[in-house]
Design a protein around this motif. Sequence first.
Motif, mmCIF file in Angstrom:
data_model
loop_
_atom_site.group_PDB
_atom_site.id
_atom_site.type_symbol
_atom_site.label_atom_id
_atom_site.label_comp_id
_atom_site.label_asym_id
_atom_site.label_seq_id
_atom_site.Cartn_x
_atom_site.Cartn_y
_atom_site.Cartn_z
ATOM 1 N N LYS A 108 -77.397 -101.938 -22.461
ATOM 2 C CA LYS A 108 -76.134 -101.065 -22.341
ATOM 3 C C LYS A 108 -75.584 -100.879 -23.683
ATOM 4 O O LYS A 108 -74.997 -99.610 -23.975
ATOM 5 C CB LYS A 108 -75.366 -101.440 -21.142
ATOM 6 C CG LYS A 108 -74.485 -100.365 -20.619
ATOM 7 C CD LYS A 108 -75.392 -99.208 -19.830
ATOM 8 C CE LYS A 108 -74.128 -98.394 -19.192
ATOM 9 N NZ LYS A 108 -74.933 -97.302 -18.680
ATOM 10 N N PHE A 146 -80.172 -105.516 -18.820
ATOM 11 C CA PHE A 146 -79.697 -104.228 -18.614
ATOM 12 C C PHE A 146 -78.352 -104.429 -19.616
ATOM 13 O O PHE A 146 -77.997 -103.405 -20.191
ATOM 14 C CB PHE A 146 -79.097 -104.125 -16.943
ATOM 15 C CG PHE A 146 -78.135 -103.226 -16.765
ATOM 16 C CD1 PHE A 146 -78.783 -101.822 -16.800
ATOM 17 C CD2 PHE A 146 -76.756 -103.010 -16.860
ATOM 18 C CE1 PHE A 146 -77.992 -100.718 -16.667
ATOM 19 C CE2 PHE A 146 -76.206 -102.008 -16.516
ATOM 20 C CZ PHE A 146 -76.455 -100.807 -16.438
ATOM 21 N N ASP A 147 -77.628 -105.437 -19.648
ATOM 22 C CA ASP A 147 -76.538 -105.401 -20.365
ATOM 23 C C ASP A 147 -76.794 -105.248 -22.033
ATOM 24 O O ASP A 147 -75.967 -104.892 -22.586
ATOM 25 C CB ASP A 147 -75.570 -106.870 -19.975
ATOM 26 C CG ASP A 147 -75.205 -106.984 -18.915
ATOM 27 O OD1 ASP A 147 -75.190 -106.014 -18.241
ATOM 28 O OD2 ASP A 147 -74.782 -108.173 -18.342
ATOM 29 N N ASP A 151 -79.876 -97.615 -17.518
ATOM 30 C CA ASP A 151 -80.209 -97.381 -16.012
ATOM 31 C C ASP A 151 -81.562 -96.636 -15.904
ATOM 32 O O ASP A 151 -82.005 -97.170 -14.657
ATOM 33 C CB ASP A 151 -79.217 -96.310 -15.613
ATOM 34 C CG ASP A 151 -77.686 -96.821 -15.272
ATOM 35 O OD1 ASP A 151 -77.427 -97.553 -14.566
ATOM 36 O OD2 ASP A 151 -76.878 -96.484 -16.337
ATOM 37 N N PRO A 177 -78.682 -110.696 -18.855
ATOM 38 C CA PRO A 177 -79.358 -109.648 -18.047
ATOM 39 C C PRO A 177 -79.714 -108.629 -19.295
ATOM 40 O O PRO A 177 -79.098 -108.223 -20.139
ATOM 41 C CB PRO A 177 -78.178 -109.143 -17.287
ATOM 42 C CG PRO A 177 -77.524 -110.232 -17.080
ATOM 43 C CD PRO A 177 -77.235 -110.745 -18.045
ATOM 44 N N ASP A 189 -83.929 -103.690 -12.137
ATOM 45 C CA ASP A 189 -83.125 -104.863 -11.404
ATOM 46 C C ASP A 189 -82.051 -105.192 -12.638
ATOM 47 O O ASP A 189 -82.536 -105.956 -13.690
ATOM 48 C CB ASP A 189 -84.158 -106.087 -11.477
ATOM 49 C CG ASP A 189 -83.588 -107.290 -11.022
ATOM 50 O OD1 ASP A 189 -82.301 -107.392 -10.717
ATOM 51 O OD2 ASP A 189 -84.275 -108.459 -10.635
ATOM 52 N N LYS A 190 -80.801 -104.859 -12.309
ATOM 53 C CA LYS A 190 -79.870 -105.235 -13.344
ATOM 54 C C LYS A 190 -79.350 -106.655 -13.315
ATOM 55 O O LYS A 190 -78.814 -106.868 -14.288
ATOM 56 C CB LYS A 190 -78.548 -104.332 -13.042
ATOM 57 C CG LYS A 190 -78.694 -102.935 -13.119
ATOM 58 C CD LYS A 190 -77.634 -102.172 -12.655
ATOM 59 C CE LYS A 190 -77.730 -100.735 -12.914
ATOM 60 N NZ LYS A 190 -78.769 -100.098 -12.456
ATOM 61 N N THR A 191 -80.194 -107.584 -12.722
ATOM 62 C CA THR A 191 -79.875 -108.976 -12.904
ATOM 63 C C THR A 191 -81.203 -109.618 -13.581
ATOM 64 O O THR A 191 -80.847 -110.994 -14.001
ATOM 65 C CB THR A 191 -79.581 -109.580 -11.550
ATOM 66 O OG1 THR A 191 -80.862 -109.603 -10.919
ATOM 67 C CG2 THR A 191 -78.426 -108.906 -10.715
#
Length: 273
Positions: free
Chosen positions: A89, A85-86, A54, A83, A59-61
């Motif tokens: 994560k 972000f994924d 986070d 993404p 931009d999580k996309t």
Amino acid sequence: MINIGRKSIGDNAPCYITLEAGPTIDGFESAKKLVEVAAKSKADAIKFQILNADQLVADKTQLFEYEILTDKLSGDTKTINEPLFDILKRRELTDEEWKEVKNVCDGFGIEFFATIFSEHHLELVNAIGASTVKIASSDINHIPLIVKAAQTGMSVQLDTGNASYDEIAFAINKIEEQGNNKTIIHHCPTGYPAHLDNVQLAEIRKLKKLFPYPIAFSDHTPGWHMNIAAVCMGANMIEKTITLDRTTPSVEHMFSLEEKEATSFVQEIREVE
């Protein structure tokens, strides 16, 4: 010469071998299993990435393109868009889980290394008793973080990536201003995997001439012939990614070492020495 734990890193010491598990963990249990793999291979250290997705990705996309290995025998690959972000994560653990991973490392007698991206995680790594901390190439200009890392008294490992020599020298100067003379400089070619025309192993010798500190090679190429060559070029430390399964559909697994390969990797470096 720099000491980490009971071992020295420098021209008069054996090449220090670090196995990287930061991008290839998928939760707490896989992190512990990779510690076991690294320890059995007789590597000197295992490295992780301690991060908060986070905080790093606005931009999580935002998509990241990479290749995965779909068949070990044929070498077939597939391009994935996912993404960022994924991806990041999947690498997250809680502070308490990281403390336990450090305990597992201590139990196996292998050093715990970590790349950090925030002051909070710098404090965590220091609090759990790590001897060194690594700064990612993306943060070579993050001087406040580098200064705070130097102030802990830990050895500071710097990934260089695409940094200029002036940028590297500036970061090292800031570390030295804190009274810390325990820098390790990583020649870290970019790319996942890195293309052979971008590896530029001659940089190892150039960095050794420019800076009075140990020079490491952080490898992102398939196989390990570039690492053997780097040792012959004078690299004081080698860092190579490991995985539980090279066909895992995520970043960096396809060019990482599985358990048997990691053991052979360490053994062959020792034989070359």
